[in-house]
Write a protein that holds these residues in place. Structure first.
Motif, PDB file in Angstrom:
ATOM      1  N   TRP A 137      42.231  47.801  43.397  1.00 30.54           N
ATOM      2  CA  TRP A 137      43.582  47.448  43.800  1.00 30.54           C
ATOM      3  C   TRP A 137      44.138  48.558  44.685  1.00 30.54           C
ATOM      4  O   TRP A 137      43.875  49.739  44.465  1.00 30.54           O
ATOM      5  CB  TRP A 137      44.470  47.248  42.576  1.00 30.54           C
ATOM      6  CG  TRP A 137      44.160  45.988  41.823  1.00 30.54           C
ATOM      7  CD1 TRP A 137      43.015  45.695  41.145  1.00 30.54           C
ATOM      8  CD2 TRP A 137      45.011  44.855  41.679  1.00 30.54           C
ATOM      9  NE1 TRP A 137      43.082  44.448  40.589  1.00 30.54           N
ATOM     10  CE2 TRP A 137      44.310  43.906  40.890  1.00 30.54           C
ATOM     11  CE3 TRP A 137      46.291  44.548  42.118  1.00 30.54           C
ATOM     12  CZ2 TRP A 137      44.854  42.672  40.553  1.00 30.54           C
ATOM     13  CZ3 TRP A 137      46.844  43.320  41.779  1.00 30.54           C
ATOM     14  CH2 TRP A 137      46.124  42.393  41.008  1.00 30.54           C
ATOM     15  N   TRP A 146      51.571  45.901  45.693  1.00 25.94           N
ATOM     16  CA  TRP A 146      50.129  45.825  45.559  1.00 25.94           C
ATOM     17  C   TRP A 146      49.582  44.954  46.684  1.00 25.94           C
ATOM     18  O   TRP A 146      50.094  43.865  46.933  1.00 25.94           O
ATOM     19  CB  TRP A 146      49.723  45.196  44.230  1.00 25.94           C
ATOM     20  CG  TRP A 146      49.882  46.066  43.016  1.00 25.94           C
ATOM     21  CD1 TRP A 146      50.757  45.901  41.993  1.00 25.94           C
ATOM     22  CD2 TRP A 146      49.104  47.231  42.686  1.00 25.94           C
ATOM     23  NE1 TRP A 146      50.599  46.878  41.038  1.00 25.94           N
ATOM     24  CE2 TRP A 146      49.578  47.709  41.443  1.00 25.94           C
ATOM     25  CE3 TRP A 146      48.064  47.907  43.315  1.00 25.94           C
ATOM     26  CZ2 TRP A 146      49.053  48.843  40.814  1.00 25.94           C
ATOM     27  CZ3 TRP A 146      47.538  49.026  42.706  1.00 25.94           C
ATOM     28  CH2 TRP A 146      48.024  49.489  41.471  1.00 25.94           C
ATOM     29  N   PRO A 149      43.585  42.551  46.022  1.00 27.44           N
ATOM     30  CA  PRO A 149      42.503  43.419  45.535  1.00 27.44           C
ATOM     31  C   PRO A 149      41.204  43.214  46.297  1.00 27.44           C
ATOM     32  O   PRO A 149      40.921  42.136  46.814  1.00 27.44           O
ATOM     33  CB  PRO A 149      42.358  43.004  44.071  1.00 27.44           C
ATOM     34  CG  PRO A 149      42.877  41.610  44.011  1.00 27.44           C
ATOM     35  CD  PRO A 149      43.979  41.545  45.026  1.00 27.44           C
TER      36      PRO A 149
END
Length: 365
Positions: A137, A146, A149
């Motif tokens: 991540w 974020w 990933p």
């Protein structure tokens, strides 16, 4: 060429002396200096996380074991700009702190719902890579989000390392090394490049000078790449499983590669890029597994720390300079301050210690 090390008798006389001590609850699992020497971060297996601020003369209790439910930390690191400090562990929560104000300020980061046991800051960039199982991540510290990933085709990620330019991220897995190209401006990535190793990758480091990529493998082999194509060095039958690995340059100008395998350390050093001309020196002193090692200043270019309770300082040539102890505690972490003027170590019973090179240096510089 392989040589033996120098004198092996323990000594308390040497370039460093004890000056400052502290304690956290549980085994010290994380220890890191800030890039500008004023901060020392310490994390523990019991979930305690502190920041020693030498400039302000304050120990900041960032998190206590009662706040983390006793779930420990496994990874710890400062951003290269010194503005950010991050730690992660078994609860899957990234503990992120901003350090550019008068007091540390916690930034709430959504949990990734998995054990975080590796993290790595992008050199001179805003990205923080976090390993969670077979995924990596990426936290964007400026946008506070974020990113999607990165999935590792090689299974669980056991090591992370950024290229010196910060445009490539390498992940060590059970099926080799996978490398993603990540633009500083746009973290979108194509399919990763695979470097086959034939064994699980336990340690991975991308050196700055020289910019080589080195991997320590489960089958006791060391592999080194210079151009990410064919490996330029493959060393087999090291004394045991590789637990620590670093690339650096000695004060004399020689390039260096340090490896800790079981209770012994091996150092390769030389001037040119042809490793066949480098010397390999074995450092046989410790009686138990070496848990950490680091390159230091001219007074103590090499430091190795072991579960036997000792930290050994070595010369470039492999002569033992000094042996340090922490009340017989197994040593778990060791780190030189960024200016090379102090050495910090953490123990298996929660104690930590700072040894300055100059015994007249103030306790809190």
């Amino acid at each position: 060429m392989t040589e033996g090390s120098g004198p092996l008798r323990p000594t308390t006389k040497g370039p460093v002396s004890q000056q400052l001590r502290g304690r956290v609850q549980g085994c010290v699992t994380g220890l890191a200096w800030g890039p500008w020497a004023a901060h020392l971060a310490i994390a523990s297996a019991a979930g305690e996380f502190i920041l020693v601020d030498f400039a302000a003369g304050v120990d900041w209790p960032l998190l206590q074991a009662s706040e983390t439910g006793g779930q420990g930390f496994d990874a710890l690191g400062f951003s290269s700009c010194g503005r950010w400090l991050a730690a992660g562990g078994e609860d899957g929560v990234l503990s992120l702190w901003r350090l550019d104000g008068e007091v540390p300020v916690q930034v709430i980061v959504p949990a990734v719902e998995g054990w975080i046991d590796q993290l790595a800051w992008q050199p001179d960039g805003p990205l923080l890579a976090v390993a969670r199982g077979a995924e990596v991540w990426i936290w964007h510290s400026e946008d506070q989000v974020w990113l999607p990933p990165l999935c590792s085709p090689g299974g669980a990620v056991m090591a992370l390392s950024w290229s010196p330019a910060g445009d490539q991220l390498a992940a060590g897995t059970v099926q080799g090394v996978w490398i993603w190209s990540l633009s500083l401006a746009s973290p979108a990535s194509a399919e990763p490049l695979r470097l086959e190793t034939g064994s699980a990758v336990l340690q991975l480091v991308w050196g700055v000078d020289p910019p080589w990529l080195a991997a320590g493998l489960l089958d006791r082999r060391l592999v080194l790449w210079r151009d990410l194509q064919q490996p330029m060095l493959g060393v087999a039958d090291l004394p045991g499983k590789i637990h620590a690995l670093t690339l650096g340059r000695w004060p004399s100008g020689q390039k260096a590669l340090l490896v800790a395998a079981a209770e012994a350390a091996v150092v390769w050093s030389g001037q040119g890029d042809g490793l066949e001309d480098w010397n390999a020196v074995l450092l046989p002193f410790h009686l138990d597994r070496i848990t950490a090692l680091a390159c230091g200043p001219a007074e103590a270019p090499i430091v190795t720390a072991s579960r036997d309770g000792t930290a050994a300082l070595w010369s470039e040539a492999g002569s033992l300079l000094q042996v340090l102890e922490l009340d017989g505690q197994p040593l778990t972490r060791v780190a030189w301050r960024s200016d090379g003027k102090a050495l910090a170590a953490g123990g298996g019973e929660g104690d930590w210690v700072l040894w300055p090179l100059d015994p007249n240096e103030e306790a809190r510089p």
